[in-house]
Design a protein around this motif. Structure first.
Motif, PDB file in Angstrom:
ATOM      1  N   ALA A 111       0.144   3.672  -9.471  1.00  0.00           N
ATOM      2  CA  ALA A 111      -0.071   4.047  -8.076  1.00  0.00           C
ATOM      3  C   ALA A 111       1.056   3.533  -7.188  1.00  0.00           C
ATOM      4  CB  ALA A 111      -1.398   3.480  -7.598  1.00  0.00           C
ATOM      5  N   VAL A 112       1.476   4.378  -6.273  1.00  0.00           N
ATOM      6  CA  VAL A 112       2.455   3.986  -5.268  1.00  0.00           C
ATOM      7  C   VAL A 112       1.783   4.142  -3.911  1.00  0.00           C
ATOM      8  CG1 VAL A 112       4.721   4.462  -4.268  1.00  0.00           C
ATOM      9  CG2 VAL A 112       4.330   4.886  -6.711  1.00  0.00           C
ATOM     10  N   MET A 113       1.565   3.017  -3.230  1.00  0.00           N
ATOM     11  CA  MET A 113       0.977   3.094  -1.891  1.00  0.00           C
ATOM     12  C   MET A 113       2.084   3.117  -0.860  1.00  0.00           C
ATOM     13  SD  MET A 113      -2.270   0.521  -2.009  1.00  0.00           S
ATOM     14  CE  MET A 113      -2.488   0.404  -0.237  1.00  0.00           C
ATOM     15  N   VAL A 114       1.967   4.012   0.102  1.00  0.00           N
ATOM     16  CA  VAL A 114       2.990   4.103   1.135  1.00  0.00           C
ATOM     17  C   VAL A 114       2.369   3.659   2.464  1.00  0.00           C
ATOM     18  CG1 VAL A 114       4.593   5.643   2.322  1.00  0.00           C
ATOM     19  CG2 VAL A 114       4.159   5.929  -0.123  1.00  0.00           C
ATOM     20  N   VAL A 115       2.936   2.594   3.026  1.00  0.00           N
ATOM     21  CA  VAL A 115       2.329   1.979   4.207  1.00  0.00           C
ATOM     22  C   VAL A 115       3.360   1.818   5.325  1.00  0.00           C
ATOM     23  CG1 VAL A 115       0.744   0.678   2.723  1.00  0.00           C
ATOM     24  CG2 VAL A 115       2.858  -0.408   3.484  1.00  0.00           C
ATOM     25  N   GLY A 116       2.870   1.529   6.516  1.00  0.00           N
ATOM     26  CA  GLY A 116       3.787   1.286   7.628  1.00  0.00           C
ATOM     27  C   GLY A 116       3.107   1.448   8.975  1.00  0.00           C
ATOM     28  N   VAL A 117       3.823   1.114  10.033  1.00  0.00           N
ATOM     29  CA  VAL A 117       3.268   1.295  11.370  1.00  0.00           C
ATOM     30  C   VAL A 117       3.255   2.781  11.704  1.00  0.00           C
ATOM     31  CG1 VAL A 117       4.005  -0.992  12.139  1.00  0.00           C
ATOM     32  CG2 VAL A 117       5.476   0.982  12.557  1.00  0.00           C
ATOM     33  N   LYS A 214      -5.932  -3.670   2.298  1.00  0.00           N
ATOM     34  CA  LYS A 214      -6.137  -4.585   1.180  1.00  0.00           C
ATOM     35  C   LYS A 214      -7.245  -4.069   0.259  1.00  0.00           C
ATOM     36  CE  LYS A 214      -5.390  -9.254   2.915  1.00  0.00           C
ATOM     37  NZ  LYS A 214      -6.046 -10.131   3.904  1.00  0.00           N
ATOM     38  N   LYS A 215      -8.261  -3.492   0.898  1.00  0.00           N
ATOM     39  CA  LYS A 215      -9.365  -2.969   0.114  1.00  0.00           C
ATOM     40  C   LYS A 215      -8.874  -1.844  -0.804  1.00  0.00           C
ATOM     41  CE  LYS A 215     -13.927  -0.849   0.673  1.00  0.00           C
ATOM     42  NZ  LYS A 215     -14.800  -0.184   1.656  1.00  0.00           N
ATOM     43  N   MET A 216      -8.025  -0.991  -0.253  1.00  0.00           N
ATOM     44  CA  MET A 216      -7.480   0.094  -1.068  1.00  0.00           C
ATOM     45  C   MET A 216      -6.711  -0.488  -2.246  1.00  0.00           C
ATOM     46  SD  MET A 216      -6.259   2.313   2.191  1.00  0.00           S
ATOM     47  CE  MET A 216      -5.394   3.599   1.384  1.00  0.00           C
ATOM     48  N   LYS A 217      -5.952  -1.519  -1.941  1.00  0.00           N
ATOM     49  CA  LYS A 217      -5.164  -2.129  -3.002  1.00  0.00           C
ATOM     50  C   LYS A 217      -6.056  -2.762  -4.065  1.00  0.00           C
ATOM     51  CE  LYS A 217      -1.291  -4.937  -4.059  1.00  0.00           C
ATOM     52  NZ  LYS A 217      -0.520  -6.129  -3.802  1.00  0.00           N
ATOM     53  N   ARG A 218      -7.138  -3.370  -3.611  1.00  0.00           N
ATOM     54  CA  ARG A 218      -8.087  -3.973  -4.568  1.00  0.00           C
ATOM     55  C   ARG A 218      -8.656  -2.918  -5.512  1.00  0.00           C
ATOM     56  NH1 ARG A 218      -9.970  -7.152  -0.272  1.00  0.00           N
ATOM     57  NH2 ARG A 218     -11.758  -5.793   0.069  1.00  0.00           N
ATOM     58  N   PRO A 228       1.435  -1.660 -13.279  1.00  0.00           N
ATOM     59  CA  PRO A 228       2.310  -1.964 -12.143  1.00  0.00           C
ATOM     60  C   PRO A 228       1.932  -1.120 -10.926  1.00  0.00           C
ATOM     61  CG  PRO A 228       3.466  -0.669 -13.802  1.00  0.00           C
ATOM     62  CD  PRO A 228       2.142  -1.037 -14.396  1.00  0.00           C
ATOM     63  N   GLN A 229       2.065  -1.730  -9.771  1.00  0.00           N
ATOM     64  CA  GLN A 229       1.784  -1.013  -8.533  1.00  0.00           C
ATOM     65  C   GLN A 229       3.001  -1.120  -7.637  1.00  0.00           C
ATOM     66  OE1 GLN A 229      -1.570  -2.411  -6.295  1.00  0.00           O
ATOM     67  NE2 GLN A 229      -2.763  -2.697  -8.152  1.00  0.00           N
ATOM     68  N   GLU A 230       3.222  -0.077  -6.887  1.00  0.00           N
ATOM     69  CA  GLU A 230       4.271  -0.142  -5.877  1.00  0.00           C
ATOM     70  C   GLU A 230       3.624  -0.056  -4.511  1.00  0.00           C
ATOM     71  OE1 GLU A 230       7.617  -0.188  -5.569  1.00  0.00           O
ATOM     72  OE2 GLU A 230       8.248  -0.232  -7.661  1.00  0.00           O
ATOM     73  N   VAL A 231       4.102  -0.873  -3.597  1.00  0.00           N
ATOM     74  CA  VAL A 231       3.689  -0.714  -2.206  1.00  0.00           C
ATOM     75  C   VAL A 231       4.970  -0.535  -1.398  1.00  0.00           C
ATOM     76  CG1 VAL A 231       2.519  -1.739  -0.238  1.00  0.00           C
ATOM     77  CG2 VAL A 231       1.678  -2.196  -2.546  1.00  0.00           C
ATOM     78  N   LEU A 232       5.167   0.682  -0.913  1.00  0.00           N
ATOM     79  CA  LEU A 232       6.399   0.969  -0.177  1.00  0.00           C
ATOM     80  C   LEU A 232       6.139   0.900   1.321  1.00  0.00           C
ATOM     81  CD1 LEU A 232       7.886   4.039  -2.116  1.00  0.00           C
ATOM     82  CD2 LEU A 232       8.499   1.627  -2.319  1.00  0.00           C
ATOM     83  N   LEU A 233       6.970   0.124   2.004  1.00  0.00           N
ATOM     84  CA  LEU A 233       6.873   0.042   3.457  1.00  0.00           C
ATOM     85  C   LEU A 233       7.901   0.996   4.058  1.00  0.00           C
ATOM     86  CD1 LEU A 233       5.788  -1.455   6.039  1.00  0.00           C
ATOM     87  CD2 LEU A 233       7.781  -2.937   5.807  1.00  0.00           C
TER      88      LEU A 233
END
Lengths: 313, 444
Positions: A111-117, A214-218, A228-233
């Protein structure tokens, strides 16, 4: 359907992108240090202005300038054109080693989570990454976990059609974590291997929204243990010094693994990523240079710095 | 108020004890600190330079008085000057006397135009003007859907563009439609674009010519760095901007762009966006912005925000209770019902520097569902229990859980949060606590 893609050759695209980065980032520095200049306060002032206007930040700028002044004073440095080398080394030292491609395992779901403001270009970036991965033969699944912003799901749906990759979605205002859960189940059922999770834009100061993330990540960690997980800002190149706070907070809360620097096709310099790389050591993965499917390039620290000082091409 | 910068300046000035005047020589260090503070706040390089020169001129020759420190003295000059520069013109929208009065929102991608359009429509509607919204963003996927949905949620009418694909045509039709249906204002949400995109800028000019807007407002992200002025100046040159709406000020961006934009364009900042809710649009206050740029949490805004929603008598009573540590569960419940109106608690805390670091606030920090549950729990208590939480033993907890449809764990958690909240309040209101808070340090 109106489209904003322009077809361009890969080479043109790359060249244009690099030239752009160089132009925007620090051609000024090059002009400054290559011209016939004597080392004096005026030269330092000009350098300082260039660095600050690139959003590198006042503190780091002064640090660099002081370092150079010190070297001049100790007579280690007498030629104006060498200032460039010092600046280049300083930036390279920070940026190289900070460039890595998306770390994706060659097999198994990830999973690759894409996050940001808000408003940095998360959804657009996902569309582009999906397209790139698909062209590499990967089986991608888009996950519409921005259930908050009006029409965010429709927006991602449009990208899913453009890039030709399937989308997992629920109703607006559904629990984003449950969308993620659904998507993982779909992936386990063979619908795709790489999950690109679009999350709602959130200011890093909004604690409950960070909890939601965080819940999504959990859920990802629970459903895909040891994967492996990616969290892209996603960081907008026009962002000023607040970018550092954004990166810091997202890193603390959800463990950002990489940065995508978007909107480098404008005149903004994106220098904040240098400060982010320096202070937080978060690698930069991609740069975004337009609104088309192909307007995404892997970040290359060396080329970035070279381009910065106009040494190549 | 500006302890951060003031302290730094005082440290600089400590060296000049015994001197009675601020002079060219002794003010250098102070000016450097001011400049750093401005640049760190993303004030444009040139604007900061000019500003510091100006402050220098104003400071030179000032007597160093006994009563206030030189640091405070200079900070006051800086603050007053910031307020003066950012203030001036009123932030009222000039609608003119045409019906409808078109208002165009323009800006870069992702600055927050669509959200702002809806907030502005709400604001104008509240002033008693019938307002229609129209999106001409035919480029970003689902942009028009976004406005339609937001409009619907806020009970605001949105022009239906149907199959129309040309922004100028859409605008013309929207104006006609507004005229026919008796709308007094028409808010046009345009597509985000780069200021260097000639084609897209030309489109804006065509829209402007077609609708002759009463006002064109530039929407700027408060987090923007040094480029803010180039972007805004280009929009202004090409289009003629009447004012600025600054968005995303509910975060912790210092928002130096506000000063830069005003300094470079001379156009007023009319409104600020302070949250995702449709009411989260406020009139711009130069004094608060000055405080913010100088690096202090916007405590004035915070207090006013609380006052606007909590009625004053109640607020005073609450303050007294907090000071005396008599904050009961009853008060807690009343607070919760205010929170919804106020925008969430964490929005308020996030205005105070350093606050978002505190673990305890995260536990208090309620999501909407949690709010309902907590209210239910407190509702299930007897009046006595609400007055004195120490009464609530195991048996009572069981009863409360049963009554509120929650579990004993939920009740325990609530009581724990409440206890922590009391502790924090106690620390916050102690003398040392307030002092530390003002310095930006949190005492817990």
């Amino acid at each position: 359907m109106l489209d904003v893609f322009k077809k361009k050759g890969l080479f043109d695209r790359l060249k244009a992108g690099l030239a752009k980065t160089r132009d925007i980032l620090l051609t000024d520095v090059d002009d400054l240090v290559l011209g016939e200049k004597r080392i004096d306060q005026a030269l330092f002032d000009e350098l300082e202005e260039t660095l600050i206007r690139a959003d590198i930040g006042p503190a780091f700028t002064y640090e660099l300038i002081e370092e150079m002044k010190g070297q001049v004073k100790r007579k280690e440095l007498s030629r104006a054109d060498l200032l460039k080398g010092i600046l280049r080394e300083a930036m390279k030292g920070i940026l190289t080693g900070q460039e890595t491609a998306l770390r994706l395992p060659s097999e198994g779901i990830c999973a690759v989570m894409v996050v940001g403001v808000n408003g940095t270009g998360k959804t657009t970036t996902i569309g582009k990454i999906a397209y790139e991965l698909k062209n590499r033969g990967e089986r991608v699944l888009l996950v519409a976990a921005d259930t908050f912003r009006a029409a965010a799901i429709e927006q991602l749906e449009a990208w899913s059609n453009r890039a030709g990759v399937p989308l997992i979605k629920q109703r607006p205002n559904a629990d984003p974590a449950s969308v993620v859960f659904d998507a993982i189940q779909a992936a386990k059922a063979g619908k795709g291997r790489i999950l690109l999770v679009d999350t709602a834009g959130r200011l890093h100061t909004k604690l409950n929204l960070m909890e939601e993330l965080k819940k999504m990540k959990r859920i990802v960690t629970r459903e895909l243990p040891d994967r492996p997980q990616e969290v892209l800002l996603v960081v907008d190149a026009t962002t000023g010094q607040n970018g550092l706070l954004q990166a810091k907070m997202f890193k603390e809360e959800v463990g950002v693994t990489g940065i995508v620097l978007t909107k480098l096709d404008g005149t903004a310099k994106g220098g904040i990523v240098i400060r982010i790389a320096k202070e937080l050591g978060i690698p930069i993965r991609y740069i975004g240079v337009g609104e088309g499917l192909e307007d995404l390039q892997p970040f290359d620290g060396n080329a970035f710095v070279e381009a910065l000082f106009g040494a190549e091409g | 108020m500006f302890e951060n910068l003031t302290e730094k300046l005082d440290a600089v000035f400590r060296k000049l004890k015994g001197r009675s005047r601020l002079d060219e020589e002794n003010i250098q260090g102070a000016l450097r600190e001011i400049r750093m503070a401005l640049l760190e706040a993303d004030v444009n390089f040139k604007v900061a330079k000019g500003f510091v020169e100006d402050v220098k001129t104003r400071s030179l020759g000032q007597e160093v008085t006994e009563s206030i420190s030189p640091g405070q003295q200079v900070v006051k000059i800086v603050h007053d000057r910031l307020v003066e520069l950012m203030g001036g013109e009123s932030s009222q929208i000039r609608f003119g006397n045409r019906f409808p009065a078109p208002i165009m929102l323009v800006g870069l991608q992702g600055s927050g135009k669509t959200t702002t359009a809806v907030k502005l429509a709400k604001h104008v509607t509240k002033q008693g003007k019938r307002t229609l919204l129209a999106s001409v963003d035919v480029y970003r996927p689902a942009a028009m859907d976004q406005l339609r949905i937001l409009g619907k949620e806020a009970a605001l009418p949105v022009f239906e563009a149907g199959d129309l694909k040309d922004p100028v045509t859409i605008c013309r039709r929207a104006v006609e439609d507004a005229k026919n249906r008796g709308y007094e204002a028409l808010i046009i949400d345009t597509a985000g674009r780069l200021h260097i995109d000639q084609e897209m800028m030309t489109e804006l000019i065509r829209i402007k010519e077609a609708v002759q807007p009463a006002e064109i407002l530039f929407v700027a992200d408060a987090m923007t760095g040094q480029e803010a002025v180039n972007v805004a100046a280009t929009f202004n040159e090409r289009l003629g901007i009447d004012g600025v709406i600054m968005t995303k000020l509910d975060g912790d961006a210092r928002g130096g762009a506000a000063l830069s934009l005003k300094a470079v364009m001379g156009k007023p900042i009319k409104f600020v966006g302070v949250g995702e809710k449709v009411e989260a649009l406020e009139v711009f206050h130069p004094d608060r912005m000055a405080t913010r740029i100088l690096g202090m949490g916007d405590i004035v805004s915070l207090v006013e925000k609380a006052q606007a929603t909590v009625d004053e008598r109640q607020a005073r009573e609450l303050e007294r209770k907090i000071r005396k540590n008599e904050f009961t569960l009853e008060d807690f419940r009343n607070q919760l019902s205010q929170i919804k109106k106020m925008g969430a608690l964490k929005d308020i805390f996030s205005m105070i520097p350093g606050m978002n670091k505190i673990k305890a606030f995260r536990q208090i920090d309620p999501d909407e569902k949690e709010l309902v549950r907590v209210t239910a729990i407190i509702d299930s208590m007897t009046k006595k229990e609400r007055q004195d939480h120490l009464l609530i033993d195991g048996r009572r907890r069981k009863r409360i859980a049963l009554g509120s449809g929650t579990t004993v764990q939920d009740v325990n958690r609530l009581l724990k949060s409440y206890g922590e909240m009391r502790k924090i309040m106690k620390k916050m209101t102690s003398k040392e606590g307030m002092k530390a808070l003002r310095r930006g340090n949190i005492p817990f």
